[in-house]
Write a protein that holds these residues in place. Sequence first.
Motif, short mmCIF file in Angstrom:
data_model
loop_
_atom_site.label_atom_id
_atom_site.label_comp_id
_atom_site.label_asym_id
_atom_site.label_seq_id
_atom_site.Cartn_x
_atom_site.Cartn_y
_atom_site.Cartn_z
N ASP A 84 -38.16 -45.57 0.58
CA ASP A 84 -37.30 -44.87 -0.37
C ASP A 84 -38.04 -43.64 -0.89
OD1 ASP A 84 -35.72 -43.97 -2.42
OD2 ASP A 84 -35.41 -45.92 -3.35
N PRO A 85 -37.54 -42.44 -0.67
CA PRO A 85 -38.23 -41.23 -1.13
C PRO A 85 -38.39 -41.15 -2.64
CG PRO A 85 -36.50 -40.70 0.45
CD PRO A 85 -36.31 -42.13 0.07
N LEU A 86 -37.65 -41.98 -3.38
CA LEU A 86 -37.71 -41.94 -4.83
C LEU A 86 -38.67 -42.95 -5.43
CD1 LEU A 86 -33.92 -41.43 -5.58
CD2 LEU A 86 -35.71 -39.70 -5.38
N THR A 87 -39.22 -43.82 -4.56
CA THR A 87 -40.14 -44.82 -5.07
C THR A 87 -41.45 -44.89 -4.29
OG1 THR A 87 -39.10 -46.55 -3.70
CG2 THR A 87 -38.26 -46.28 -5.95
N GLY A 88 -41.49 -44.41 -3.06
CA GLY A 88 -42.70 -44.48 -2.25
C GLY A 88 -43.29 -43.11 -2.01
N ALA A 89 -44.61 -42.98 -2.17
CA ALA A 89 -45.27 -41.69 -2.04
C ALA A 89 -45.15 -41.14 -0.62
CB ALA A 89 -46.74 -41.79 -2.44
N GLY A 90 -45.36 -42.00 0.38
CA GLY A 90 -45.28 -41.54 1.75
C GLY A 90 -43.88 -41.09 2.12
N ALA A 91 -42.89 -41.89 1.73
CA ALA A 91 -41.50 -41.54 2.00
C ALA A 91 -41.11 -40.27 1.24
CB ALA A 91 -40.58 -42.69 1.62
N ALA A 122 -40.71 -30.80 -7.32
CA ALA A 122 -42.01 -31.23 -7.83
C ALA A 122 -41.92 -31.57 -9.32
CB ALA A 122 -43.05 -30.14 -7.60
N ASP A 123 -41.15 -30.78 -10.06
CA ASP A 123 -40.98 -31.05 -11.49
C ASP A 123 -40.28 -32.38 -11.69
OD1 ASP A 123 -40.98 -29.83 -14.37
OD2 ASP A 123 -38.94 -30.58 -14.07
N PHE A 124 -39.27 -32.66 -10.88
CA PHE A 124 -38.56 -33.93 -10.99
C PHE A 124 -39.50 -35.11 -10.75
CE2 PHE A 124 -36.77 -37.23 -8.13
CZ PHE A 124 -36.08 -37.97 -9.09
N TYR A 125 -40.27 -35.06 -9.66
CA TYR A 125 -41.15 -36.19 -9.35
C TYR A 125 -42.23 -36.36 -10.41
CZ TYR A 125 -39.32 -37.30 -4.70
OH TYR A 125 -38.52 -37.73 -3.66
N THR A 126 -42.65 -35.27 -11.01
CA THR A 126 -43.68 -35.35 -12.05
C THR A 126 -43.11 -35.82 -13.38
OG1 THR A 126 -44.89 -33.53 -11.01
CG2 THR A 126 -45.44 -34.03 -13.30
N ARG A 127 -41.92 -35.33 -13.72
CA ARG A 127 -41.34 -35.60 -15.03
C ARG A 127 -40.60 -36.94 -15.09
NH1 ARG A 127 -40.74 -31.85 -18.69
NH2 ARG A 127 -40.92 -30.19 -17.12
N SER A 128 -39.96 -37.32 -13.97
CA SER A 128 -39.07 -38.47 -14.03
C SER A 128 -39.51 -39.66 -13.19
CB SER A 128 -37.65 -38.04 -13.59
OG SER A 128 -37.11 -37.10 -14.48
N THR A 129 -40.62 -39.57 -12.48
CA THR A 129 -41.13 -40.70 -11.71
C THR A 129 -42.63 -40.79 -11.93
OG1 THR A 129 -41.79 -39.64 -9.62
CG2 THR A 129 -39.44 -40.03 -9.94
N SER A 130 -43.21 -41.84 -11.39
CA SER A 130 -44.66 -42.01 -11.48
C SER A 130 -45.37 -41.55 -10.21
CB SER A 130 -44.99 -43.49 -11.73
OG SER A 130 -44.50 -44.30 -10.67
N LEU A 131 -44.62 -40.92 -9.28
CA LEU A 131 -45.18 -40.57 -7.98
C LEU A 131 -46.01 -39.29 -8.01
CD1 LEU A 131 -42.13 -41.37 -5.67
CD2 LEU A 131 -44.14 -42.79 -6.14
N GLY A 132 -45.70 -38.39 -8.91
CA GLY A 132 -46.44 -37.13 -8.96
C GLY A 132 -45.94 -36.11 -7.96
N VAL A 133 -46.68 -35.02 -7.84
CA VAL A 133 -46.27 -33.88 -7.02
C VAL A 133 -46.29 -34.24 -5.53
CG1 VAL A 133 -46.82 -31.51 -6.38
CG2 VAL A 133 -47.17 -32.27 -8.74
#
Length: 333
Positions: A84-91, A122-133
């Motif tokens: 899942d691209p929204l939960t896994g760093a590799g995806a 990048a802002d979304f992944y940084t602001r709304s998830t724990s995955l980072g940039v």
Amino acid sequence: MASDIPHNGLPQPTGLPSDITLFLAKPRHGRTPVPLPGHFAAIWESYAAALDTAPLDADTRRAYASRLRGYLSWIAATDTGSGDPLTGAGARDGAVRDYRTHLQTVLKRKPTTINAHLAAIADFYTRSTSLGVPLAARLDLPRTVSRALDAREQTRWLRACERCLNPRDRALGYLAFYAGLRISEMVALDCQDVPLSARKGQIIIRSGKGRRYREIPAHPILRENLHLWIHIERTAWTNAETNPALFLNRRGERLSVKGADDILNTLATDAGIEEFTSHRPRHTFGTNLVRAGNDIVLAAELMGHARLETTRRYTLPTAADSQSAINALPTDN
């Protein structure tokens, strides 16, 4: 009302701030929001709500929200492979790189537009998830030539300065053209920063961009007009004896950036120059220096550039240069 938690673990909003609600209810004129299925809509709404407290201006928040909507819609309609691209760093990394390719090859977006989308993601992944940039490189941008005035525009600019009846405004127009100062540097000048004599003069920038000090020799026309302004006309202005500022407004205060910008724009209008900004005379100054054969290091010093690469853009060919080169190719006529 309590919200459910979607399968990807990202929270859904329980309520949206008023301006975000307005954004949802009233999309920008001429644009139809990309539809988002199920939990993707909740993810987008949660991010939009988080943007409301972000230290960004309204246009940036609106742009980020719109770009993320496009990314989430693409994910919903695309088989992104394993994970899942929204939960896994590799995806996540694979999906963002694939979306970059989609923007480039399918939607035919320009590199600047693609990089703007990547910034929003990048802002979304940084602001709304724990995955980072995401690990997805931005595209290299084509080098752009400076927005210098062309030869005819330069002539019209100088003629507009010459016929300007206000000696302060005339001096400001010549200063922008013959010294290439940033508008903030021009209004920061004090009278003592412009030492003049009958044969020469200097413009001293004591704290330019990056707090850099530099000295610029005064062009004869600039020197003449600065002398007229400082030693003859300025003395009759309010607070001339007590205010050290080189350029005063009608109240005897230091001329503001906006005031100087308005003056330069008035000169540009009189000269018939379209798409004018106060930076164009500065670009013209740099372009004229480099194209006259002056050493690029000298040009960088006079411009107050910290990096030669910044000055080097004044050596790039213009669209007119490219067209002339093509037109000069041989024909069989």
